[in-house]
Design a protein around this motif. Structure first.
Motif, short mmCIF file in Angstrom:
data_model
loop_
_atom_site.label_atom_id
_atom_site.label_comp_id
_atom_site.label_asym_id
_atom_site.label_seq_id
_atom_site.Cartn_x
_atom_site.Cartn_y
_atom_site.Cartn_z
N GLY A 1 0.78 -1.22 0.00
CA GLY A 1 0.00 0.00 0.00
C GLY A 1 0.81 1.27 0.00
O GLY A 1 1.77 1.41 0.75
N LYS A 2 0.41 2.19 -0.85
CA LYS A 2 1.05 3.50 -0.92
C LYS A 2 0.42 4.46 0.08
O LYS A 2 -0.46 4.11 0.84
N ASN A 3 0.94 5.70 0.06
CA ASN A 3 0.46 6.77 0.94
C ASN A 3 0.64 6.42 2.41
O ASN A 3 -0.24 6.62 3.23
N ARG A 4 1.85 5.92 2.71
CA ARG A 4 2.21 5.62 4.09
C ARG A 4 3.73 5.62 4.21
O ARG A 4 4.47 5.58 3.22
N LEU B 1 13.93 6.19 5.82
CA LEU B 1 12.55 6.39 6.27
C LEU B 1 11.88 7.31 5.26
O LEU B 1 12.28 8.46 5.09
N MET B 2 10.84 6.78 4.58
CA MET B 2 10.24 7.49 3.46
C MET B 2 8.73 7.41 3.51
O MET B 2 8.16 6.38 3.87
N TYR B 3 8.10 8.50 3.08
CA TYR B 3 6.67 8.47 2.80
C TYR B 3 6.52 8.09 1.34
O TYR B 3 7.02 8.78 0.45
N TRP B 4 5.87 6.96 1.09
CA TRP B 4 5.80 6.40 -0.28
C TRP B 4 4.43 6.65 -0.87
O TRP B 4 3.41 6.23 -0.31
N ASP B 5 4.38 7.36 -2.00
CA ASP B 5 3.12 7.64 -2.68
C ASP B 5 3.30 7.44 -4.18
O ASP B 5 4.33 6.92 -4.63
N ASP B 6 2.30 7.87 -4.96
CA ASP B 6 2.32 7.62 -6.42
C ASP B 6 3.46 8.33 -7.12
O ASP B 6 3.84 7.94 -8.23
N GLU B 7 4.02 9.35 -6.54
CA GLU B 7 5.13 10.07 -7.17
C GLU B 7 6.46 9.36 -7.00
O GLU B 7 7.44 9.71 -7.66
N CYS B 8 6.53 8.39 -6.10
CA CYS B 8 7.82 7.82 -5.70
C CYS B 8 8.24 6.65 -6.58
O CYS B 8 7.42 5.84 -7.02
N PRO C 1 16.26 8.55 -4.66
CA PRO C 1 14.88 8.22 -5.03
C PRO C 1 14.14 9.42 -5.63
O PRO C 1 14.47 10.58 -5.39
N LEU C 2 13.14 9.10 -6.42
CA LEU C 2 12.25 10.09 -7.01
C LEU C 2 11.05 10.32 -6.09
O LEU C 2 10.63 9.40 -5.41
N PRO C 3 10.45 11.52 -6.10
CA PRO C 3 10.93 12.74 -6.76
C PRO C 3 12.14 13.32 -6.03
O PRO C 3 12.22 13.29 -4.81
N PHE C 4 13.05 13.89 -6.81
CA PHE C 4 14.32 14.35 -6.26
C PHE C 4 14.19 15.49 -5.26
O PHE C 4 15.04 15.66 -4.39
N ASP C 5 13.13 16.30 -5.38
CA ASP C 5 13.04 17.48 -4.53
C ASP C 5 12.85 17.13 -3.06
O ASP C 5 13.03 17.99 -2.19
N ARG C 6 12.52 15.87 -2.74
CA ARG C 6 12.35 15.47 -1.34
C ARG C 6 13.67 15.07 -0.68
O ARG C 6 13.69 14.69 0.50
N ASN C 7 14.77 15.15 -1.43
CA ASN C 7 16.05 14.59 -0.94
C ASN C 7 16.98 15.62 -0.30
O ASN C 7 18.17 15.34 -0.14
N PHE C 8 16.47 16.78 0.09
CA PHE C 8 17.37 17.85 0.54
C PHE C 8 17.12 18.33 1.96
O PHE C 8 17.47 19.45 2.31
#
Length: 354
Positions: free
Chosen positions: A140-143, A248-255, A264-271
């Protein structure tokens, strides 16, 4: 060094500027779109079968799941589960890559572990990326998920007092959806062959391999992520392994994991600022045999050339001993904050980059 690079660990929390210019943000967005589009046009699947339990168990909303890969990692299994249960993990999801050392049987006997197997090996699964993505979709995504390897132990400020549900809630309050945590190599304080760890007791691996390099790393802010190089493998073997991870990641449809789990994608979350460390364990008394097996198995990047370099170096120089003038004896997560390897995640200040 250019202005996007800095020595690591940081002497002061403000030594590294996590902020990005509009030009850099645009480059990150453009690169993220390009890589995502390319990935979607080449969708790949891999076979996965649930070995234990017999019936798939969906995650509950309150679960804290951890996904990891294992291959002949029995010596870590006891301590790994103990450590992450202590941090608040309620479900473990493992892909066992054809272990034959007892890893699989041990995990199948654990009530909070789901064990999956595959008809393809680690390399064919794009170094495990396809397994990870498939299982995130299945559960499941969105978690939030923890995403590690079997020899990685996450620590952060007051992690044994404030477990993962508190950490996740705090990250959400800050608008942060990934925890940046470099993979720091641990090693024993002497000739490696004299320090055995078999995982037969409740001892943690850092009680045996209790040293880290206290200097000699370089961090760089690229368009895609925070890149980190250095440590004992680079110092001894000229290895160029990427050390930055986002466990530790929040995984959704963009990931997705794009090119690598290190970016990992999207790259803007990596900073976001570095607020955790993955204690990483490769070197105990059995290192030579494990390294030789990795070379023969050829499942790792570049045909396991980094492992071959280790064997060649040891063959030329004899016994392996990583200790040098800047070796630091590990004692606690708070020590890592004191020495600049990470900052406290509980700071009242909103991160400069989210």
């Amino acid at each position: 060094m250019n202005k996007r690079q800095s020595p690591y660990p940081f002497r002061n929390p403000g030594d590294f500027d996590y902020g990005r210019t509009l030009f850099h943000r645009f480059g990150t967005w453009l690169d993220s779109r390009r890589v995502s589009s390319r990935r979607k046009s080449r969708t790949e699947t891999v076979p996965l079968s649930l070995l234990s339990p017999q019936t798939f168990r969906p995650l509950r909303s309150a679960d804290v799941p951890l996904l990891f890969l294992a291959h002949d990692d029995l010596k870590f299994m006891r301590s790994l589960l103990l450590h992450y249960r202590r941090l608040g993990v309620t479900r473990f999801i493992c892909v066992d890559d054809q272990s034959d050392d007892g890893t699989r049987a041990f995990l199948c006997a654990q009530p909070d572990v789901d064990v999956w197997t595959s008809g393809v090996r680690y390399r064919e699964a794009r170094r495990g990326k396809l397994w990870r993505e498939a299982l995130f979709a299945r559960y499941g995504k969105n978690r939030w998920y923890l995403n590690i390897d079997a020899d990685e132990y996450l620590v952060y400020d007051r992690c044994f007092e404030r477990p993962l549900p508190q950490l996740i809630a705090h990250l959400e309050s800050l608008g942060v959806r990934r925890l940046a945590a470099p993979m720091i190599d641990m090693y024993p304080g002497g000739e490696v062959s004299a320090f055995a760890f078999d995982g037969s007791t409740d001892a943690m691996p850092w009680e045996i391999a209790d040293c880290i390099d206290g200097s000699g790393y370089v961090i760089e802010k690229t368009k895609r992520f925070l890149s980190l190089a250095g440590g004992p493998r680079r110092r001894k073997f000229a290895a160029e392994a990427e050390m930055m991870k986002y466990p530790l990641m929040y995984w959704d449809d963009e990931c997705s994991f794009g090119i690598s789990i290190h970016q990992p994608l999207p790259f803007d979350r990596n900073f976001s600022p570095i607020c955790g460390v993955l204690l990483h364990f490769k070197f105990f008394a059995d290192y030579h045999e494990k390294t030789r097996q990795a070379v023969e198995d050829k499942q790792y990047f570049g045909g396991a050339r980094e492992y071959q370099r280790i064997l060649d170096t040891v063959a030329a120089s004899g016994e392996l001993d990583f200790v040098y003038q800047d070796t630091l004896k590990y004692s606690s997560p708070e020590q890592l904050i004191e020495h600049g390897f990470m900052r406290s995640v509980w700071s009242a200040d909103r991160p400069a980059e989210v």
